[in-house]
Design an enzyme around this catalytic site. Structure first.
Site, PDB file in Angstrom:
ATOM      1  N   ASP A 126       0.843  -1.198   0.000  1.00  0.00           N
ATOM      2  CA  ASP A 126       0.000   0.000   0.000  1.00  0.00           C
ATOM      3  C   ASP A 126       0.883   1.255   0.000  1.00  0.00           C
ATOM      4  OD1 ASP A 126      -2.195   1.687   0.132  1.00  0.00           O
ATOM      5  OD2 ASP A 126      -2.513   1.402   2.275  1.00  0.00           O
ATOM      6  N   HIS A 169      -3.026   0.722  11.705  1.00  0.00           N
ATOM      7  CA  HIS A 169      -2.738  -0.693  11.424  1.00  0.00           C
ATOM      8  C   HIS A 169      -1.241  -0.908  11.265  1.00  0.00           C
ATOM      9  CE1 HIS A 169      -3.881   1.600   7.744  1.00  0.00           C
ATOM     10  NE2 HIS A 169      -2.686   1.197   7.342  1.00  0.00           N
ATOM     11  N   GLN A 237      -3.030  -5.411   6.082  1.00  0.00           N
ATOM     12  CA  GLN A 237      -2.924  -4.318   7.062  1.00  0.00           C
ATOM     13  C   GLN A 237      -3.891  -4.612   8.212  1.00  0.00           C
ATOM     14  OE1 GLN A 237      -3.631  -1.738   3.658  1.00  0.00           O
ATOM     15  NE2 GLN A 237      -2.058  -0.324   4.372  1.00  0.00           N
ATOM     16  N   ARG A 267       3.055  12.763  10.365  1.00  0.00           N
ATOM     17  CA  ARG A 267       1.786  12.708   9.636  1.00  0.00           C
ATOM     18  C   ARG A 267       1.061  11.463  10.124  1.00  0.00           C
ATOM     19  NH1 ARG A 267      -0.334   9.613   5.678  1.00  0.00           N
ATOM     20  NH2 ARG A 267      -1.690  10.496   4.097  1.00  0.00           N
ATOM     21  N   ASP A 269      -1.332   8.854  10.025  1.00  0.00           N
ATOM     22  CA  ASP A 269      -2.070   8.278   8.900  1.00  0.00           C
ATOM     23  C   ASP A 269      -3.410   7.679   9.331  1.00  0.00           C
ATOM     24  OD1 ASP A 269      -1.931   7.208   6.046  1.00  0.00           O
ATOM     25  OD2 ASP A 269      -2.226   5.359   7.167  1.00  0.00           O
ATOM     26  N   GLU A 311      -4.166  12.990   9.265  1.00  0.00           N
ATOM     27  CA  GLU A 311      -4.692  12.673   7.938  1.00  0.00           C
ATOM     28  C   GLU A 311      -6.080  12.078   8.129  1.00  0.00           C
ATOM     29  OE1 GLU A 311      -5.150  10.035   4.215  1.00  0.00           O
ATOM     30  OE2 GLU A 311      -4.698   9.251   6.187  1.00  0.00           O
ATOM     31  N   HIS A 381      -0.738  11.926  -2.955  1.00  0.00           N
ATOM     32  CA  HIS A 381      -0.484  10.604  -3.528  1.00  0.00           C
ATOM     33  C   HIS A 381      -1.755   9.762  -3.608  1.00  0.00           C
ATOM     34  CE1 HIS A 381      -0.796   9.868   0.694  1.00  0.00           C
ATOM     35  NE2 HIS A 381      -0.813   8.568   0.473  1.00  0.00           N
ATOM     36  N   ASP A 382      -2.845  10.216  -2.945  1.00  0.00           N
ATOM     37  CA  ASP A 382      -4.080   9.434  -2.938  1.00  0.00           C
ATOM     38  C   ASP A 382      -5.036   9.914  -4.031  1.00  0.00           C
ATOM     39  OD1 ASP A 382      -3.556   7.550  -0.955  1.00  0.00           O
ATOM     40  OD2 ASP A 382      -4.064   8.947   0.656  1.00  0.00           O
ATOM     41  N   ARG A 507      -3.517   4.417  -8.046  1.00  0.00           N
ATOM     42  CA  ARG A 507      -2.996   5.689  -7.525  1.00  0.00           C
ATOM     43  C   ARG A 507      -1.562   5.938  -7.958  1.00  0.00           C
ATOM     44  NH1 ARG A 507      -4.320   4.856  -1.303  1.00  0.00           N
ATOM     45  NH2 ARG A 507      -3.553   2.806  -1.882  1.00  0.00           N
TER      46      ARG A 507
END
Ligand code: GLC
Length: 627
Positions: A126, A169, A237, A267, A269, A311, A381-382, A507
């Site tokens: 991922d 995760h 995950q 950051r 996540d 995020e 990036h998403d 992505r």
């Protein structure tokens, strides 16, 4: 004979810091686990851990801590500009990174988010968000010593290093997960495991699939373990169980360890998913904000110079609490992604209509936050999720949310007649029909199409759209994030499809390699699209840095322009306010300055030109910063 007892010598400074942090730690920790666990013991263990990290904190970082004690608003300065890059795609390896600092400095960058650098699981990961070891660097990038050196080099150049910390995760190959799999009950309690599918099925009734296409469902059955495991994202995950205080302690230990390596910003996540409750979507639950407060305040005790960015890519109502609301005001994440500004930017561009943008941004967001601000961005990036709610859409005559979301997905996948965009659908949900969108800033804004057509007007429009977007995020209020390559207009890159570890995840289309040869050619080819965009971005960022009104703590007030094509906002600085106006169409627009409450001679701070008297004239996709 003198004995050395340095390890146990009391440190009055730490005591002060701990006692200060305790004020904001006790409440959330008591609420999270006070009833089930012994709060006193938890706090004692936390204190010991924080103190040992504090003792180990290098002197130069303690000096940084002190400077930030004196200037806690440092991250809100108009001087701050962030750049977001994959270390390998940008520099190759961490030891090669410092050679590119001059490029970043030249752009005006003061904050570098290196995308996941910690040891990922092998194969599909991922994009590195499946971490198997939080204490090791991905060997393809280097070692922890390399990270420390890179952080030091960045710091010496006035650039703060930001790293991802995946909290929701771990990879199923992480040592905790391996131990859980081997049957260790201590580590099984780190995750959310179920002996049968009764509860998973009950939860599924209200959960929303995150990857409905590539990883449907939120639970995975492991026959060897004889259990279902909560896996919100991909099967590999495993969601952590944050109700277990051992998870909190283990993660905090990780944060403080990395902070002492020179990481200045974490950051955090996918934080929205950290707490679960039956009968809910298990996103944005109130306990998440208690957890964030506990993480932020505990970090503050032992690494006070460090800040956190949440995020949470969620709807507007759910977004605001991540910057501190009610009892959490001024106590949670310092930064959070302004996902809504990003969505509204693309929505207004496609529809040439800013009414939804004006309504949504004015209705849901306060003009500012206490000691916290948004990170503003156009692309990351998403994928883009079209978070447009029925309530907001209902305010615009003839607009229906599902239809508008569908229109945006079609517009940006390039199928809508007359579109300028080149993108692709992502994670179509067969149940709801919802689609998300992939594509780079340049491709979505029309550059790819314009270059193919060879039409100079289309090219001008595409470049103007890109620069207008950069001007928007540089002035709207918050920390602007430049996504690597967007300063050069890098278009979609389809090469990922040939890599079996990446091919399943569209992505990667907008995660290109940095094009250093293009950078070298910029001075020789000043009329190239890349040079025009790069020059424009530099100028926008330089103009931002000259104006105190663009500091993130200055309130942002959305204005009415009375014209669909135009979006406007006031940066309400007491002494020197700035009024910003943006044209979201390819048609020139005019507006009486009095509509925005402006009078007298006006100066455009962006172009540094005096405005002619009379109505304001805005060329296609123009942005004006007026004083
Ligand atoms: C965040 C990341 C995204 C990742 C997800 C799961 O949203 O930005 O890339 O897939 O978390 O870790």
């Amino acid at each position: 004979m003198a004995t050395t007892t340095t390890a146990h010598t009391p440190d009055p400074l730490f005591d002060l810091r701990w006692n200060r942090a305790l004020r904001d730690l006790r409440g959330p920790l008591a609420r999270l686990c006070g009833q089930r666990h012994d709060l006193k013991t938890l706090l004692a263990r936390l204190r010991d851990m924080a103190e040992s990290h504090w003792r180990a904190r290098p002197a130069d970082l303690k000096a940084l801590d002190l400077s930030r004690d004196l200037d806690p608003d440092w991250f809100q300065s108009q001087d701050m500009v962030a750049y977001v890059a994959y270390a390998d795609r940008f520099a190759g390896t961490l030891p090669e990174l410092p050679a590119h600092i001059p490029y970043l400095r030249d752009l005006g960058v003061t904050y570098l988010h290196l995308m996941p650098c910690l040891m990922p699981r092998p194969g599909q990961s991922d994009g590195g968000y499946a971490v198997m070891d939080y204490r090791r660097i991905d060997p393809k990038l280097g070692t922890m010593d390399d990270l420390e050196s890179a952080a030091r080099a960045l710091r010496a150049s006035g650039i703060s290093l930001c790293l991802d910390l995946v909290l929701n995760h771990t990879a199923k190959e992480h040592a905790w997960a391996e131990a859980a799999r081997a049957g260790d009950p201590f580590y099984q309690a780190f995750y959310r495991m179920f002996d049968d599918d009764r509860l998973p099925q009950e939860y599924e009734r209200t959960l929303i699939d995150i990857f409905p296409d590539q990883a449907p469902g939120s639970f995975t059955w492991y026959p060897d373990l004889g259990k279902w495991v909560w896996t919100t994202f991909n099967e590999y995950q495993w969601d952590l169980n944050w109700e277990n205080p051992e998870v909190f302690l283990a993660m905090l230990d990780t944060i403080l360890h990395l902070a002492n390596k020179g990481v200045e910003v974490f950051r955090l996540d996918a934080v929205a998913f950290m707490w679960k409750r039956l009968g809910t979507t298990c996103q944005n639950l109130p306990e998440v904000h208690d957890l964030l407060q506990a993480i932020v305040q505990a970090t503050r005790a032992a690494a006070p110079g460090v800040i956190h960015k949440a995020e949470a890519i969620v709807g507007p109502r759910d977004l605001v609490p991540y910057l501190g609301q009610g009892r959490h005001e001024g106590r949670v994440s310092h930064l959070a992604y302004h996902n809504n500004l990003m969505v509204q930017f693309w929505s207004s561009l496609a529809s040439r209509d800013t009414r939804l943008m004006t309504h949504t941004l004015r209705t849901h967001f306060p003009e500012g936050f206490r000691r916290a601000s948004f990170a503003t961005y156009l692309r990351c990036h998403d994928d883009i999720g079209w978070a447009i709610t029925p309530e907001d859409a209902a305010h615009i005559p003839h607009m229906q949310a599902p239809l508008h979301r569908n229109f945006l997905a079609d517009f940006y996948n390039g199928s809508f007649p007359g579109t300028f965009a080149r993108g692709a659908d992502f994670q179509t949900n067969p149940e709801t029909g919802d689609r998300r969108t992939n594509g780079s800033l340049a491709s979505l804004a029309g550059l790819e199409q314009a270059l193919e057509s060879g039409d100079p007007i289309l090219l001008d429009h595409a470049i103007a759209r890109i620069l207008m977007g950069h001007a928007l995020i540089a002035s709207f209020g918050g920390l602007p994030l430049l996504y690597m390559g967007d300063e050069l207009g890098l278009v979609n890159d389809h090469s990922y499809a040939a890599d079996p570890d990446l091919a399943e995840d569209g992505r990667w289309m907008h995660r290109p390699m940095m094009d250093w040869s293009l950078v070298e050619r910029l001075p020789r080819d000043p009329d190239s699209p890349a040079a025009r965009i790069h020059r424009g971005v530099r100028a926008i960022l330089a103009a931002r840095k000259r104006e105190g009104a663009f500091a993130a703590h200055v309130p942002t007030r959305i204005l009415d322009t009375g014209t669909r094509a135009l979006f406007a906002y006031l940066r309400a600085d007491d002494h020197t306010p700035v009024t910003c106006v943006v044209n979201f169409t390819e048609d020139p627009q005019t507006l009486g300055p009095q509509t925005l409450g402006l009078k007298g001679p006006l100066h455009d701070l962006l172009s540094d030109q005096a405005m002619p008297e009379g109505p304001l004239h805005l060329p296609p996709y123009a942005a004006l910063w007026l004083r």
